[in-house]
Scaffold this active site. Sequence first.
Site, short mmCIF file in Angstrom:
data_model
loop_
_atom_site.label_atom_id
_atom_site.label_comp_id
_atom_site.label_asym_id
_atom_site.label_seq_id
_atom_site.Cartn_x
_atom_site.Cartn_y
_atom_site.Cartn_z
N HIS A 1 62.85 68.64 1.08
CA HIS A 1 62.16 67.38 1.36
C HIS A 1 60.72 67.58 1.86
O HIS A 1 59.78 66.97 1.34
CB HIS A 1 62.93 66.57 2.41
CG HIS A 1 64.36 66.33 2.05
ND1 HIS A 1 64.75 65.95 0.79
CD2 HIS A 1 65.50 66.41 2.77
CE1 HIS A 1 66.06 65.79 0.76
NE2 HIS A 1 66.54 66.09 1.96
N GLU B 1 65.07 63.32 13.09
CA GLU B 1 66.30 62.52 13.10
C GLU B 1 66.78 62.40 14.54
O GLU B 1 66.61 63.34 15.33
CB GLU B 1 67.39 63.22 12.28
CG GLU B 1 67.06 63.34 10.81
CD GLU B 1 68.13 64.14 10.07
OE1 GLU B 1 69.00 63.52 9.45
OE2 GLU B 1 68.10 65.38 10.14
#
Length: 481
Positions: free
Chosen positions: A239, A215
């Site tokens: 995830h 990110e």
Amino acid sequence: MVSRVIPVEAFDLVIFGGTGDLARRKILPGLYRRFYDGQMPEDARIIGAARSEMDEAGFRQFVKEALKEFVSKRYDEEKVATFLEHLTYVSVDAMGTDGWKDLAKVMRKDVVRAFYFSVGPSLFGEIAERLHKYKIADDDSRIVVEKPFGNNLETARALNRTLAEHFHETQIYRIDHYLGKETVQNLMAVRFANMLFEPLWNAQYVDHIQITVAETVGVGGRGGYYDKSGAMRDMVQNHLMQLLCLTAMEPPSKFEPDAVRDEKLKVIRALQPVEPGDIVRGQYKSQKESYIDDVENPRSITESYIALKVEIANWRWNGTPFYLRTGKRMKERVSEIVVRFKEPPHSIFEEDTGQTANELTIRLQPNEGMDLTVTIKEPGPGGMRLIDVPLDMTFAEALGEEAADVPDAYERLIMDVIRGNQTLFMRGDEVEAAWAWTDPLIEAWESREERPHAYEPGSIGPEEALILMHRDGRRWRELRS
Ligand code: NAD
């Protein structure tokens, strides 16, 4: 080429936390898009339920604003007005008695009843209990629970037990929005609907696999929450673990919820404990910007970045490592799986012709899609020079622009809840197994009071993570800015 849209059954969907951030940004815009595409039937209703004092008109106005902000292409005044007619609101206190009888009154019989728990996990048990006490839920109702599902094995078990007091496992939809991504499902199609890949999908032909979720943003306004969690709990346990499972699992006998989830569970149970030397943790830090300032905790040793070398002890993957990395404030926003195949056992070409190994990249964001690099001869008269070219399987290229406009993960998953399909949701035992693997790793570095390595914001992460790969003669797929 666009797939057919088949409307789902009539439903009453209650969104607990209907006035919250997740509802505003994801759930409600997602439902609108499904409505726009004709998937939400005429007699579907969405009931916002939250602590905020609001009436139906106020909620509709709130949703309209949210749609204006978060629906781009499909925003259409007339459609929005019709969509809003499906919405109502009940003010409910999850911890008390207020509003529950009102909620019971608005619920209809003979339609699918689904309850989205878009509230903090401390309220899950409270809501589950009251749904039963006030006879709002029955044996066919479904509940959707958001992450985080516990923050260690003990709390996840407690949460599973609490939910199990009121709901069967077949009614519980634990959401991991990564599983709702088009490409994640495409990974299963590519693996199991083609003859081309599966015979090569093992330690004999695959050198290693990389899973990256990077990110560019920092912890933002979530600092307080994030500092208690860190990259391992916030990203890897759920995830990245799910992506690893789908990449590594054996072919299920059928594309059915428990058949798929059984295979994923076997992968988690085969994960080896990770040696401390195979884990690199980092914190972003520069003169101007640092993790510890963002979380307002100068003594924090929580990681905003982690890289791990993971081994799966089973027949298929013995000797083929999986390298996982995830971090905040990195150079590129990207989520992808890279399957790096081995080099051919013997090269018939001269050493400097440029031959490399094939790579299959499964990209979840941005630009969902897949590509496979294949080595070919460089065109032209320059002799036998080899180059790598990508065989692009990006949807827009192959299927046309409209097919590239795929539903967002949330909207697809909510439709699956209404259809009663749990394939893309985590089962309780999967979540617990993932924590059982994660917990000892976290406990070990916490007991050593180990400080994360510093990395420059906007970079590729700490140096030490590069070394983790280099010492095995490998390197991470480059991040681009
Ligand atoms: P938020 O704080 O923006 O919203 C919380 C909602 O819960 C509000 O509607 C509030 O009115 C309601 N609420 C709080 N206490 C209540 C009570 N006692 N009774 C009834 N309603 C009550 O939170 P959020 O960001 O929307 O997150 C909701 C959940 O989803 C959390 O568990 C969060 O971890 C999870 N989640 C959020 C995101 C995200 O992007 N926001 C992403 C993944 C998971």
